[in-house]
Design an enzyme around this catalytic site. Structure first.
Site, PDB file in Angstrom:
ATOM      1  CE1 TYR A  32       1.086  -0.169   4.413  1.00  0.00           C
ATOM      2  CE2 TYR A  32       0.085   1.990   4.289  1.00  0.00           C
ATOM      3  CZ  TYR A  32       0.877   1.078   4.951  1.00  0.00           C
ATOM      4  OH  TYR A  32       1.470   1.430   6.130  1.00  0.00           O
ATOM      5  NE  ARG A  51       6.831   4.085   0.438  1.00  0.00           N
ATOM      6  CZ  ARG A  51       6.604   4.955   1.424  1.00  0.00           C
ATOM      7  NH1 ARG A  51       7.569   5.262   2.282  1.00  0.00           N
ATOM      8  NH2 ARG A  51       5.430   5.535   1.580  1.00  0.00           N
ATOM      9  NE  ARG A 100      -5.917 -19.164   5.595  1.00  0.00           N
ATOM     10  CZ  ARG A 100      -4.872 -19.819   6.134  1.00  0.00           C
ATOM     11  NH1 ARG A 100      -4.743 -21.127   5.952  1.00  0.00           N
ATOM     12  NH2 ARG A 100      -3.990 -19.170   6.855  1.00  0.00           N
ATOM     13  CG  HIS A 102       0.196 -20.517   3.504  1.00  0.00           C
ATOM     14  ND1 HIS A 102      -0.888 -21.237   3.919  1.00  0.00           N
ATOM     15  CD2 HIS A 102       0.612 -19.789   4.563  1.00  0.00           C
ATOM     16  CE1 HIS A 102      -1.122 -20.973   5.194  1.00  0.00           C
ATOM     17  NE2 HIS A 102      -0.226 -20.096   5.616  1.00  0.00           N
ATOM     18  CE  LYS A 150       3.179   3.343   3.076  1.00  0.00           C
ATOM     19  NZ  LYS A 150       3.266   3.439   4.530  1.00  0.00           N
ATOM     20  CD  GLU A 183      10.057   2.056  10.387  1.00  0.00           C
ATOM     21  OE1 GLU A 183       9.853   3.025   9.640  1.00  0.00           O
ATOM     22  OE2 GLU A 183       9.776   0.885  10.056  1.00  0.00           O
ATOM     23  CG  LEU A 207       8.223   2.558   4.770  1.00  0.00           C
ATOM     24  CD1 LEU A 207       7.837   1.262   4.073  1.00  0.00           C
ATOM     25  CD2 LEU A 207       7.001   3.413   5.013  1.00  0.00           C
TER      26      LEU A 207
END
Ligand code: PDD
Length: 286
Positions: A32, A51, A100, A102, A150, A183, A207
């Site tokens: 995101y 990014r 589902r 992986h 991210k 961070e 990040l």
């Protein structure tokens, strides 16, 4: 009512529906971005798009949107949501599977979702109106070892942010098992000691914040303040004259309390004032 984008279409947020088999929902398998936009002008657009592309490449999601496609999406969302002060949120998940499992499914189409929500207009930096500054707590960084991505898998960040929130603080400053600063749960960190600014290097522990990069570039261009990107120990953080946090929605926020101690003399610092003023004047040039 806000207008959002989902897989090629704009619609009221109430109409946006995603399958529970979307890997973003099941695994947090996605990337995101959050881009600040003020009255139609974005801050750091190219850095944010680079990014998101880096993140998609890192986890093997093939989307291949051009910069112009992202620009068009951001501009349209801004217009459809009043073109005021907005956080433009972009979200790409690996897509919806049929079960589902992986491993990455073959021939899956990524889910692209975007929305825009109101954010505060940053105030002109001013010691008289800035208020007290943030109070932070500190905690050992218990997230994963690929924090440069991210990722929408934000549980580690959420749990660290919640620690601060539950303690009545605004953020959690994080340090690794060697007692080195990384961070904060949703921001990057800068410290100041005797006029010299320092921030942790860009590696897998943080990040690569767009605001962080703009601060570094803007200060380097101005040339009147010295800034180092280097390893910073927790002892240095505790002895700092100033601490700041940066993020797209907050810009540069001074921190005046860390755990039970005041930072420096407990007041918002003059180096912050200079850096935040330069940032505020130059942020739209990037
Ligand atoms: N957070 N570090 C982390 C872990 C972050 O989540 C963020 C941003 C930053 C600052 O990055 P930038 O300057 O590019 O916003 C650093 C966003 C705003 C969020 O998750 O909402």
């Amino acid at each position: 009512m806000s207008t959002v984008f989902l897989n090629g279409n704009y619609m009221p947020i109430e109409e946006a529906k995603i399958s529970p088999l979307d890997r973003g929902f099941l695994f947090g398998d996605g990337i995101y971005e959050l881009i600040p936009s003020y009255f139609g002008k974005m801050v750091g657009f190219q850095g944010h798009i680079n990014r998101i592309n880096d993140g998609l490449n890192a986890i093997g999601i093939e989307l291949n949107w051009s910069d112009a496609q992202w620009q068009e999406l951001c501009d349209t969302l801004s217009k459809k949501n009043g073109a005021g002060p907005l956080g433009i949120y972009l979200h790409v998940s690996r897509g919806t599977d049929t079960k589902r499992f992986h491993a990455f499914p073959k021939n899956i189409t990524p889910t692209v979702f975007a929305m825009a929500f109101e954010i505060p207009v940053p105030k002109t930096p001013d010691l008289a109106t800035v208020g007290k500054g943030y109070a932070l707590i500190s905690s050992e960084d218990l997230r994963w070892k690929r924090c440069q991505i991210k990722s929408t898998s934000l549980l580690g960040n959420v749990l660290h942010f919640q620690e601060a929130y539950a303690a009545g603080s605004q953020e959690t400053l994080l340090y690794n098992s060697n007692n080195e600063l990384t961070e904060a749960s949703s921001s990057n960190i800068f410290i100041v000691k005797e006029g010299v600014i320092a921030t942790p290097i860009e590696d897998n522990q943080i990040l690569p914040g767009i605001t962080r990069r703009l601060v570094i570039d803007i200060l380097a261009k101005d040339g009147s303040l010295s800034l180092e990107e280097r390893v910073i120990t927790l002892d240095e953080v505790n002895a700092a004259d100033e601490i700041w946090i940066t993020s797209s929605s907050k810009e540069i926020v001074p921190v005046t309390q860390l755990d039970s101690k005041v930072v420096g003399d407990g007041n918002v610092g003059l180096v912050w004032l200079k850096a935040a003023t330069l940032y505020s004047k130059n942020k739209f040039s990037y």
